[in-house]
Write an enzyme that holds these catalytic residues in place. Sequence first.
Site, short mmCIF file in Angstrom:
data_model
loop_
_atom_site.label_atom_id
_atom_site.label_comp_id
_atom_site.label_asym_id
_atom_site.label_seq_id
_atom_site.Cartn_x
_atom_site.Cartn_y
_atom_site.Cartn_z
N ASP A 257 -0.96 -1.00 5.80
CA ASP A 257 -0.86 -0.41 7.14
C ASP A 257 -1.84 -1.11 8.07
OD1 ASP A 257 0.93 1.38 6.16
OD2 ASP A 257 -0.51 3.02 5.91
N ASP B 295 -4.21 -0.19 9.86
CA ASP B 295 -5.31 0.71 10.25
C ASP B 295 -6.54 0.41 9.39
OD1 ASP B 295 -4.69 1.68 7.78
OD2 ASP B 295 -3.98 3.64 8.45
N ASP C 167 -7.87 1.92 6.79
CA ASP C 167 -7.66 1.95 5.35
C ASP C 167 -6.93 0.69 4.89
OD1 ASP C 167 -8.97 4.27 4.93
OD2 ASP C 167 -7.18 5.55 4.94
N GLU D 223 0.84 -1.20 0.00
CA GLU D 223 0.00 0.00 0.00
C GLU D 223 0.88 1.25 0.00
OE1 GLU D 223 -2.24 0.27 3.62
OE2 GLU D 223 -2.98 2.28 3.19
#
Length: 638
Positions: free
Chosen positions: A502, A504, A506, A429
């Site tokens: 990541d 998180d 997203d 990402e």
Amino acid sequence: MENNKMEKIKKEYGANQIKVLEGLEAVRKRPGMYIGDTGKRGLHHLVYEIVDNSIDEALAGHCNNITVQVNKDGTVTVEDDGRGIPVEIMPEHGKSAVEIVLTKLHAGGKFDKDSYKVSGGLHGVGISVVNALSESLEVCVKRGGRMYRQKYKRGVPESDLEEKGTSDSTGTKITFLPDNEIFPDIIFDVDILKGRIKELAYLNSGIKIILKDERTDEEIVYLFEGGIMSLVEELNEARNKLHDNVICLQKSENDVEVEIAMQYTDAYSETILSFVNSINTIEGGTHLSGLKSALSKVTNSYIKNNNLTKEEVSLTGTDFREGITAVVSIKVPEPQFEGQTKTKLGNSEVKGIVESIVSATLSEFYEENPTTAKIICEKILSASKARLAAQKARDLVRRKSALFSSSLPGKLADCAEKDASKCELYIVEGDSAGGSAKQGRSRHFQAILPLKGKILNVEKASIIKMYKSEEITNLITAIGTGVSDQFDIEKIRYHKIIIMTDADVDGAHISTLLLTFFYRYMKDIIEEGYVYLAMPPLYKIQSGKTINYAYTDTEKDKIITEMAVKEANIQRYKGLGEMNPTQLWETTMDPETRTLKKISIFDAIEADKTFTILMGDNVEPRRKFIEDHAGDVQNLDV
Ligand code: 0RA
């Protein structure tokens, strides 16, 4: 067991007993031959093996309740309220029937041929295999007003079957501890058990299966009176249905029991699950061909006979199945399983049987529900138009882009190695993390493909749009297999495809988008076990020159205690971009130290549902799903 120990034990027994010991020895020597493997899959298979026997007892009409319990001490107990395994001494063996069932290979169904065994193929090797692979096993039988018990160690009885008091009910209870000498990891994962147990409850309507985890006090009751009809309803929960009622049929012909449930939706993909004797036939087979063939023939003639199209259209099989959700479950006395994973039904007589049963039911349904029939036919006609349009778009893309040529996308930093089985593709990402990964990687076998951010949601987009998305075409070209009907697993360029995002919201979203894409267009790469999630650390804990990484909160606390320092510097990683190339390599990419989570479709049903709910149009089921699962998904802070 070591051979000399085995030899010594053998000397003390008669001819019958030697055979038994040799049988158990064979299982312990080659466990893979009996249960597939000795990893997580094989471990959980032990539970299914026992549950299958209880299900058989239920199918024979003698058992209503089954309880599967993971105990605090790591053992598993399977209990049912069936007739209980017979206890009388079998003259030809001089042993109780219980002992024979538990020590002789394939002895499970010898007494009772009336019911279909959940056997053949993958399952049905018998409880004796579980016994042979268990460090300890205890069986309790309640039968004829009495209670009996026998204990075993690695398949060898510690004593004869003993009477242990009275009982006014009947049933069988088996508790076992898998042998750590055989299975490197003997910790049961209740989520894995859930998948199969739920599936069994759907496929065998009316049987109540309770799953308990003593370690967490979790308890789930699975009971589906509606059987596979309920399964179709669940799969379609988040979809827009083209007709209210699920079309159901149940019929037997020549000892083949056929059960089908289906319902059309406005989706663009098809979801058909097929089962033989409660085994998921991932590779399909004659039962599935029969269903597909009937769908095409009956609907095609309905369209023709009712002049539902003016133009001359050529409809293909996939057109007739666009938007369908169907489950076909059949029971055959002697299934022949073929294919790479032995999950393809080969019995040739089954195709005709299924085809004729489905044809009759579907024609009748169309005649009785002409309005619905028209809606379904319109859907099929529009599917054919969309398919032709997509073909044109693809031809256009083929000329313009690299999708079908041999040149790889410019953003891909490929590896030097050409042997796919040694190659890894990191899908990363963001360009900055992509840059670190490119510098940190071992370029010999690790390739990096950075993604710009969120990829296209393929669940909602048309195929045309998919082919126009550069991120998606880069992905397809890099992986090498192609998609949909052009998919060819042999062309895969990496045997590890690792999603690195990541930790998180997203990141989780991007992973789900990628997995949805793989699930819908390259399902086999998941089934082959080629797809992984990278597990970057959550924390860096530094004290002086000592650096430790923690991948969970618990681990963080443990490390801080172990480091026994007051002044530790704790850094919470928010994104991959916060790590330099060396750190990224050390924590997340180095095969020696990294943790990868393998994505497997233990449960195609759950996966399919999750993707539909998370990615589909309907907001309400999605909200409910996120609410229900908020506890499970640590990083879903929506
Ligand atoms: C052999 C014969 C009969 C039942 C069973 C085995 C049996 C096995 C298992 C394993 C788990 N639960 C089970 N329940 C039953 C038939 C017994 C009869 O004829 O009464």
